[in-house]
Design a protein around this motif. Structure first.
Motif, PDB file in Angstrom:
ATOM      1  N   VAL A 382       0.859  -1.177   0.000  1.00 23.36           N
ATOM      2  CA  VAL A 382       0.000   0.000   0.000  1.00 23.36           C
ATOM      3  C   VAL A 382       0.897   1.230   0.000  1.00 23.36           C
ATOM      4  O   VAL A 382       1.869   1.312   0.774  1.00 23.36           O
ATOM      5  CB  VAL A 382      -0.938   0.023   1.221  1.00 23.36           C
ATOM      6  N   LEU A 383       0.597   2.169  -0.879  1.00 22.21           N
ATOM      7  CA  LEU A 383       1.350   3.410  -0.997  1.00 22.21           C
ATOM      8  C   LEU A 383       0.427   4.579  -0.679  1.00 22.21           C
ATOM      9  O   LEU A 383      -0.795   4.484  -0.831  1.00 22.21           O
ATOM     10  CB  LEU A 383       1.910   3.574  -2.413  1.00 22.21           C
ATOM     11  N   ALA A 384       1.013   5.697  -0.276  1.00 21.48           N
ATOM     12  CA  ALA A 384       0.237   6.923  -0.036  1.00 21.48           C
ATOM     13  C   ALA A 384       0.981   8.104  -0.633  1.00 21.48           C
ATOM     14  O   ALA A 384       2.216   8.096  -0.754  1.00 21.48           O
ATOM     15  CB  ALA A 384      -0.001   7.127   1.453  1.00 21.48           C
ATOM     16  N   GLY A 388      -0.229  12.350  -5.931  1.00 17.29           N
ATOM     17  CA  GLY A 388      -0.499  11.331  -6.932  1.00 17.29           C
ATOM     18  C   GLY A 388       0.691  11.008  -7.806  1.00 17.29           C
ATOM     19  O   GLY A 388       0.579  10.226  -8.761  1.00 17.29           O
ATOM     20  N   VAL A 389       1.851  11.602  -7.488  1.00 19.47           N
ATOM     21  CA  VAL A 389       3.069  11.388  -8.284  1.00 19.47           C
ATOM     22  C   VAL A 389       4.171  10.772  -7.428  1.00 19.47           C
ATOM     23  O   VAL A 389       4.804   9.787  -7.807  1.00 19.47           O
ATOM     24  CB  VAL A 389       3.550  12.720  -8.906  1.00 19.47           C
ATOM     25  N   ASN A 390       4.394  11.374  -6.277  1.00 16.05           N
ATOM     26  CA  ASN A 390       5.427  10.896  -5.367  1.00 16.05           C
ATOM     27  C   ASN A 390       4.772  10.039  -4.281  1.00 16.05           C
ATOM     28  O   ASN A 390       3.897  10.516  -3.559  1.00 16.05           O
ATOM     29  CB  ASN A 390       6.158  12.080  -4.742  1.00 16.05           C
ATOM     30  N   TRP A 391       5.220   8.778  -4.175  1.00 17.49           N
ATOM     31  CA  TRP A 391       4.544   7.815  -3.316  1.00 17.49           C
ATOM     32  C   TRP A 391       5.457   7.344  -2.177  1.00 17.49           C
ATOM     33  O   TRP A 391       6.674   7.261  -2.333  1.00 17.49           O
ATOM     34  CB  TRP A 391       4.101   6.599  -4.126  1.00 17.49           C
ATOM     35  N   LYS A 392       4.841   7.016  -1.043  1.00 21.08           N
ATOM     36  CA  LYS A 392       5.547   6.478   0.104  1.00 21.08           C
ATOM     37  C   LYS A 392       4.823   5.218   0.562  1.00 21.08           C
ATOM     38  O   LYS A 392       3.594   5.204   0.706  1.00 21.08           O
ATOM     39  CB  LYS A 392       5.583   7.502   1.241  1.00 21.08           C
ATOM     40  N   GLU A 393       5.592   4.148   0.789  1.00 19.38           N
ATOM     41  CA  GLU A 393       4.968   2.908   1.244  1.00 19.38           C
ATOM     42  C   GLU A 393       4.532   3.045   2.702  1.00 19.38           C
ATOM     43  O   GLU A 393       5.238   3.624   3.535  1.00 19.38           O
ATOM     44  CB  GLU A 393       5.946   1.742   1.110  1.00 19.38           C
ATOM     45  N   ASP A 413      -1.585   2.654   9.029  1.00 15.58           N
ATOM     46  CA  ASP A 413      -1.611   3.908   9.779  1.00 15.58           C
ATOM     47  C   ASP A 413      -1.270   5.055   8.836  1.00 15.58           C
ATOM     48  O   ASP A 413      -0.169   5.112   8.280  1.00 15.58           O
ATOM     49  CB  ASP A 413      -0.599   3.840  10.924  1.00 15.58           C
ATOM     50  N   LEU A 414      -2.235   5.954   8.607  1.00 21.84           N
ATOM     51  CA  LEU A 414      -2.026   7.108   7.724  1.00 21.84           C
ATOM     52  C   LEU A 414      -1.848   8.399   8.510  1.00 21.84           C
ATOM     53  O   LEU A 414      -2.021   9.492   7.965  1.00 21.84           O
ATOM     54  CB  LEU A 414      -3.214   7.259   6.755  1.00 21.84           C
ATOM     55  N   SER A 415      -1.476   8.275   9.795  1.00 24.25           N
ATOM     56  CA  SER A 415      -1.349   9.470  10.633  1.00 24.25           C
ATOM     57  C   SER A 415      -0.306  10.444  10.093  1.00 24.25           C
ATOM     58  O   SER A 415      -0.401  11.657  10.319  1.00 24.25           O
ATOM     59  CB  SER A 415      -1.005   9.073  12.069  1.00 24.25           C
ATOM     60  N   LYS A 421      -4.771  18.295   2.933  1.00 18.34           N
ATOM     61  CA  LYS A 421      -6.018  18.550   2.214  1.00 18.34           C
ATOM     62  C   LYS A 421      -6.226  17.576   1.053  1.00 18.34           C
ATOM     63  O   LYS A 421      -7.360  17.338   0.642  1.00 18.34           O
ATOM     64  CB  LYS A 421      -6.044  19.984   1.695  1.00 18.34           C
ATOM     65  N   THR A 422      -5.126  17.050   0.524  1.00 13.65           N
ATOM     66  CA  THR A 422      -5.224  16.127  -0.603  1.00 13.65           C
ATOM     67  C   THR A 422      -4.351  14.908  -0.343  1.00 13.65           C
ATOM     68  O   THR A 422      -3.140  15.042  -0.113  1.00 13.65           O
ATOM     69  CB  THR A 422      -4.782  16.786  -1.918  1.00 13.65           C
ATOM     70  N   VAL A 423      -4.970  13.738  -0.381  1.00 15.65           N
ATOM     71  CA  VAL A 423      -4.253  12.483  -0.144  1.00 15.65           C
ATOM     72  C   VAL A 423      -4.753  11.440  -1.141  1.00 15.65           C
ATOM     73  O   VAL A 423      -5.939  11.426  -1.504  1.00 15.65           O
ATOM     74  CB  VAL A 423      -4.471  11.968   1.302  1.00 15.65           C
TER      75      VAL A 423
END
Length: 447
Positions: A382-384, A388-393, A413-415, A421-423
């Motif tokens: 799962v990435l966040a 929408g371009v640069n992703w972090k696992e 955990d997306l804390s 404002k945008t995820v």
């Protein structure tokens, strides 16, 4: 008696001679009702409003395989009516320089004078003299003027002069969107199987075709100046951040929008942003993303999009909606071969503004993972992202057993993204030549 018999023969011969005269052909220069009035028409015109191409010239261009990427003017007489579409207000018909159907030009799904919608099949009739404005191409061997065309002149009545297209600008990124002219140019360069994925296009809504509240999408048109000249179709797109349309008055002519989606040249004759796009900015205010996220995948992608990073030889897709079971499924096992691929199932934008913590939960199942320790964590991730371009696992708590198809709950955990404002989140699938697992995902919630 012999004389009488000979006299009867003579009379019969004369009678036959006189009646036979009726079968003698007319002189060769006598006109008949079947005379062929077809004549060869010399190609002419320069394709402008003042000097339109005739149909012979348009056909010459198409047969040469050069076509036209920009709209041109073509003059002709309507010789056939094919299809009137009352839902979209367009008409498919045929024009020629003569009354003949030989070498006729198809006008595909065109609009009327001043780009107005046709309201009745009686709006056009055989014999009407028209000047039509649109691009020329060939589809499956049929010479045609592509959809998006319209009548500039009808039986001598001239419409509003066409505004010249703007210069193409932009790179198609979120920071530097295409203008409509650049989007049209990029789409026109595609073949029927081509695609320019995930680009941003800025424009002004020039026409609203259909808002379907049952499916939550809308077909509308944008242009660089807000007029119908050089407008571009946004086909069955979604509202802000991929939300469904619930009312026809959510967009209107004159609204300034930035739209994100895939550019295509549908069937090689219709340039458009294809189904599944979403508005990311409305009237320069920027899109306000909904707080949190919810997607079941029961009936479809729920506004998620698929981004193929790499597709190995033989693979045409990785993620697919399973309509029977109501979930998304990823696999790169093709023709009994493990194909190396990487593909993401990407969420629409959502907001975590005002939150100090956030958690992603989802149900997933899977089998056929790699046999080495840690393979599963590399194959399903799962990435966040905030752009929408640069992703972090982000770490997954709760993996499938890999031994059966039992769904288990996964949490992330997306804390670290709380307050943004945008995820975006993405489910990333990775296969190798050693393992191509099957991964099933459903019931996604962020809160």
């Amino acid at each position: 008696m012999k004389k009488v018999f000979l006299s009867l023969i003579a009379l019969a011969t004369m009678a036959f001679a006189f009646t036979g005269c009726e079968d003698v052909p007319m002189p060769y220069d006598q006109p008949t009702a079947n005379t062929d009035t077809t004549k060869t028409v010399v190609p002419s015109g320069s394709g402008t409003a003042d000097d339109p191409y005739n149909v012979a010239k348009a056909m010459e261009i198409i047969k040469a395989g050069t076509y036209t990427t920009e709209p041109v003017y073509v003059k002709g007489r309507i010789v056939g009516l094919s299809e009137f579409n009352s839902s979209f207000g367009n008409y498919t018909y045929y024009i020629n320089d003569t009354e003949s159907s030989d070498n006729q030009l198809e006008i595909y799904r065109g609009k009327g004078l001043n780009q107005a919608k046709f309201t009745s099949e009686d709006d056009l009739k055989i014999g009407d003299e028209v000047v039509v404005y649109g691009a020329l191409t060939s589809y499956n061997g049929t010479a045609e003027m592509t959809s998006g065309n319209y009548i500039y002149s009808l039986n001598g009545k001239q419409g509003t002069p066409v505004t010249p297209a703007a210069d193409p600008k932009g790179t198609g990124s979120e920071a530097d969107p295409f203008n409509v002219a650049a989007a049209a140019k990029a789409a026109s360069a595609l073949d029927e199987n081509g695609k320019v994925p995930g680009v941003y296009v800025a424009g002004i809504i020039s026409e609203v075709g259909e808002v379907n509240t049952s499916f939550g999408n809308a077909t509308y048109y944008i242009s660089d100046d807000g007029t119908k000249s050089n407008q571009f179709e946004i086909y069955r797109g979604y509202y802000l951040n991929g939300a469904k349309f619930t009312s026809a008055d959510q967009i209107k002519v004159g609204d300034k929008v930035v739209v994100k989606g895939d550019l295509v040249n549908f069937k090689g004759n219709t340039i458009e942003m294809t189904q599944g796009s979403q508005i990311v900015s409305l009237n320069n205010g920027g899109a306000t993303a909904a707080t949190g996220l919810s997607a079941t995948f029961k009936d479809g992608l729920d506004n998620f999009t698929i981004k193929d990073v790499t597709l190995g030889e033989g693979a045409t897709y990785v993620w697919k909606h399973d309509a029977t079971n109501g979930y998304m499924k990823a696999s790169a096992y093709v023709n009994k071969v493990n194909v190396p691929c990487q593909s993401r199932l990407v969420s629409p934008a959502f907001s975590l503004d005002g939150l100090t913590k956030a958690t992603l939960t989802f149900q997933h199942a899977g089998k056929f993972f790699g046999k080495n320790e840690g393979d599963m964590a590399k194959e399903i991730q799962v990435l966040a992202s905030t752009d929408g371009v640069n992703w972090k696992e982000v770490a997954i708590s709760g993996y499938p057993s890999g031994a059966d198809w039992t769904f288990v709950e996964g949490t992330c955990d997306l804390s670290a993204f709380a307050g943004q404002k945008t995820v975006y989140i993405a489910f990333q699938y990775t296969s190798t030549a050693d393992a191509a697992p099957t991964w099933e995902v459903k019931d996604v919630v962020v809160k």
